[in-house]
Design a protein around this motif. Structure first.
Motif, PDB file in Angstrom:
ATOM      1  N   HIS A  58       0.829  -1.203   0.000  1.00  0.00           N
ATOM      2  CA  HIS A  58       0.000   0.000   0.000  1.00  0.00           C
ATOM      3  C   HIS A  58       0.870   1.263   0.000  1.00  0.00           C
ATOM      4  CE1 HIS A  58      -3.426   2.582   0.992  1.00  0.00           C
ATOM      5  NE2 HIS A  58      -2.647   3.149   1.899  1.00  0.00           N
ATOM      6  N   LYS A  61       2.706   1.627  -3.298  1.00  0.00           N
ATOM      7  CA  LYS A  61       1.765   2.014  -4.343  1.00  0.00           C
ATOM      8  C   LYS A  61       1.567   3.539  -4.320  1.00  0.00           C
ATOM      9  CE  LYS A  61      -2.687   2.007  -3.671  1.00  0.00           C
ATOM     10  NZ  LYS A  61      -4.101   1.673  -3.465  1.00  0.00           N
ATOM     11  N   GLY A  62       1.394   4.073  -3.111  1.00  0.00           N
ATOM     12  CA  GLY A  62       1.113   5.502  -3.002  1.00  0.00           C
ATOM     13  C   GLY A  62       2.330   6.390  -3.216  1.00  0.00           C
ATOM     14  N   ALA A  63       3.523   5.857  -2.887  1.00  0.00           N
ATOM     15  CA  ALA A  63       4.668   6.757  -2.843  1.00  0.00           C
ATOM     16  C   ALA A  63       5.689   6.559  -3.969  1.00  0.00           C
ATOM     17  CB  ALA A  63       5.376   6.613  -1.491  1.00  0.00           C
ATOM     18  N   GLY A  65       5.738   6.109  -7.141  1.00  0.00           N
ATOM     19  CA  GLY A  65       5.580   6.951  -8.328  1.00  0.00           C
ATOM     20  C   GLY A  65       6.040   8.374  -8.068  1.00  0.00           C
ATOM     21  N   GLY A  66       5.776   8.843  -6.869  1.00  0.00           N
ATOM     22  CA  GLY A  66       6.160  10.205  -6.518  1.00  0.00           C
ATOM     23  C   GLY A  66       7.672  10.378  -6.467  1.00  0.00           C
ATOM     24  N   ASP A  70       7.708   4.659 -11.233  1.00  0.00           N
ATOM     25  CA  ASP A  70       6.340   4.228 -11.537  1.00  0.00           C
ATOM     26  C   ASP A  70       6.187   2.708 -11.548  1.00  0.00           C
ATOM     27  OD1 ASP A  70       5.444   6.779 -11.713  1.00  0.00           O
ATOM     28  OD2 ASP A  70       5.517   6.902 -13.913  1.00  0.00           O
TER      29      ASP A  70
ATOM     30  N   ASP B  59      -5.451  11.883   2.221  1.00  0.00           N
ATOM     31  CA  ASP B  59      -5.296  10.609   1.518  1.00  0.00           C
ATOM     32  C   ASP B  59      -6.615   9.838   1.607  1.00  0.00           C
ATOM     33  OD1 ASP B  59      -4.282   8.388   0.281  1.00  0.00           O
ATOM     34  OD2 ASP B  59      -3.255   7.632   2.070  1.00  0.00           O
ATOM     35  N   ASP B  61      -7.170   6.576   0.922  1.00  0.00           N
ATOM     36  CA  ASP B  61      -7.138   5.261   1.563  1.00  0.00           C
ATOM     37  C   ASP B  61      -6.160   5.210   2.718  1.00  0.00           C
ATOM     38  OD1 ASP B  61      -6.598   3.996  -1.752  1.00  0.00           O
ATOM     39  OD2 ASP B  61      -5.320   5.364  -0.651  1.00  0.00           O
ATOM     40  N   ALA B  90      -4.269   7.292  -5.010  1.00  0.00           N
ATOM     41  CA  ALA B  90      -3.683   6.546  -6.118  1.00  0.00           C
ATOM     42  C   ALA B  90      -4.791   5.953  -6.973  1.00  0.00           C
ATOM     43  CB  ALA B  90      -2.769   5.452  -5.583  1.00  0.00           C
ATOM     44  N   LYS B 111      -2.260  10.309  -7.234  1.00  0.00           N
ATOM     45  CA  LYS B 111      -0.903   9.863  -6.944  1.00  0.00           C
ATOM     46  C   LYS B 111      -0.485   8.942  -8.070  1.00  0.00           C
ATOM     47  CE  LYS B 111      -0.970   9.319  -1.953  1.00  0.00           C
ATOM     48  NZ  LYS B 111      -0.938   8.238  -0.961  1.00  0.00           N
ATOM     49  N   PRO B 112       0.762   8.946  -8.509  1.00  0.00           N
ATOM     50  CA  PRO B 112       1.828   9.845  -8.063  1.00  0.00           C
ATOM     51  C   PRO B 112       1.563  11.285  -8.485  1.00  0.00           C
ATOM     52  CG  PRO B 112       2.565   8.509  -9.929  1.00  0.00           C
ATOM     53  CD  PRO B 112       1.226   7.988  -9.527  1.00  0.00           C
TER      54      PRO B 112
END
Lengths: 113, 310
Positions: A58, A61-63, A65-66, A70, B59, B61, B90, B111-112
């Motif tokens: 989790h 997934k959220g971070a 890419g940032g 990717d 956020d 989730d 995301a 996101k991203p």
């Protein structure tokens, strides 16, 4: 089921932001921490600790890419999705886990310059 | 509350990953904002109340509570209702976006993050927040004098009374009425009358910082003096009286204006204090000041203290 082992020779993965001076140090830090995360993913998978596995996927997934990775984010998203889908068996997850681990391992620090 | 804008707008990020916190910090480094970040929904809701940020990056989730639920709670609480919430997720599901916006979020960032987009959306939320705040404040300001208006006075006095009772602090109210204002208007015209109101208002509005000056109506003003007892408020009112009487009118030689003041504090009302009782007591004192010859400050009568238990 076709369980062809993933090649461990995933080409080096560069952050798409590695030339961004605001992010450079953060990316270095992120890549350095990936090693530890890979270990956690591996041991969580082996001990079938799905809670930990889900938490890490989790977060990535959220971070990821940032931070300009990717493909790590995408593979983490696929793993999390499968973990959250009841029908997925642990054995089905191995491919996803391996995919995520290979991607994490391929990540490289921004070049010094 | 002062009329001034705070120096840097506050932005609160609620996200369960500190990887994201670090990223936001780096990405928003050059923006003129104070960025605070928390990891859980519970901390986020508490920080929203505490910090009163202009914008929240939420956020969708979170681990401990669904982001939609957090948004619903923020929007249900009057203290946090007006904070602009930008959803971060995301998830690319259109339904999620629709649901977030329907619940009262002002915007959505995927996101991203795309850096340019993230900054632009934060800025746009801040801009809107500033305008909303300005409009809300305008609705509470008196158009001619720039002092708070009657509607604000009512709300504020209610809050100050409740807080003074709760914490056992003193609280005073001053009513101030310009003397013979009608004849000033009749003799010199309304533009001069307006000028008199503005000058008197600027004196009343530039007193001690905790005092809240309002235009009560017509040529009448009110001052709320939190944390101040009757005696001290009498002195405050008298300083205002003197300054008003000293105003020079170069275009109207010989014109002198003056004002009468009635002062009451919590000891001047019987039973449980209410804003209405305080105002009524100050109004009675103001009436006495007029009757005694104007241009003076009169205190309301003290009631027996302590009040009957209750």
């Amino acid at each position: 089921m076709d369980h062809s082992p993933e090649s461990n020779e995933t080409p080096p993965l560069h952050s798409t932001y590695e030339c961004d001076p605001d992010l450079r140090d953060l990316i270095v830090h992120f890549v350095d921490e990936l090693e530890q995360r890979v270990e956690t993913i591996r041991s969580a998978f082996l001990s079938e600790d799905m809670v930990t596995l889900q938490r890490i996927s989790h977060q990535l997934k959220g971070a990821a890419g940032g931070y300009g990775f990717d493909s790590i984010g995408d593979s983490a998203a696929r793993l999390e999705y499968d973990l959250l889908t009841d029908e997925a068996m642990v054995s089905d997850l191995s491919e996803r886990v391996e995919d995520l681990i290979n991607n994490c391992r391929a990540a490289v620090r921004p070049a010094d310059s | 509350m002062s009329h001034d804008e705070p120096m840097r707008p506050r932005v609160l990020a609620i996200d369960d990953s500190d990887l994201v916190h670090r990223l936001l910090r780096a990405r928003l480094r050059h923006e003129r904002i104070d960025l605070h970040s928390v990891l859980t929904a519970d901390e986020g809701i508490a920080a929203a109340k505490d910090l009163q940020p202009e914008v929240i990056l939420l956020d969708i989730d979170l681990e401990d509570l669904d982001g939609f639920e957090v948004l619903a709670r923020l929007k249900a609480d009057p203290i946090t209702r007006d904070i602009a919430v930008i959803f971060v997720s995301a998830s690319n599901e259109t339904m999620d976006r629709v649901r977030g916006l329907d619940l009262g979020a002002v915007d959505f960032v995927g996101k991203p993050f795309d850096v340019g987009e993230l900054k632009a959306r934060v800025r746009s939320a801040l801009r809107m927040q500033r305008l909303v705040k300005m409009l809300a404040q305008r609705a509470q300001l008196d158009g001619l004098t720039g002092l708070w208006n009657r509607a604000y006075l009512d709300d504020r006095l209610e809050a100050e009374t409740a807080s003074a009772i709760r914490y056992g602090n003193p609280l005073s109210v001053v009513l101030c009425d310009l003397d013979r204002f009608k004849s000033l208007n009749d003799s010199y015209g309304h533009p001069f009358g307006d000028e008199v109101l503005e000058r008197a208002a600027s004196i009343l509005g530039s007193g001690r910082s905790p005092d809240v000056a309002c235009r009560y109506g017509g040529e009448e003003f009110a001052l709320i003096a939190p944390g101040t007892d009757l005696k001290e408020t009498m002195e405050v009112a008298d300083r205002h009286r003197v300054r008003i009487a000293e105003i020079e009118w170069p275009d109207r030689p010989g014109v002198r204006i003056s004002a009468s003041f009635g002062v009451a504090d919590l000891t001047c009302v019987s039973g449980t204090p209410t804003p209405e009782k305080l105002i009524a007591a100050a109004d009675q004192a103001l009436y006495e000041a007029k009757k005694a010859g104007r241009d003076q400050v009169v205190a309301a009568n003290r009631q027996v203290w302590p009040r009957a238990a209750g």
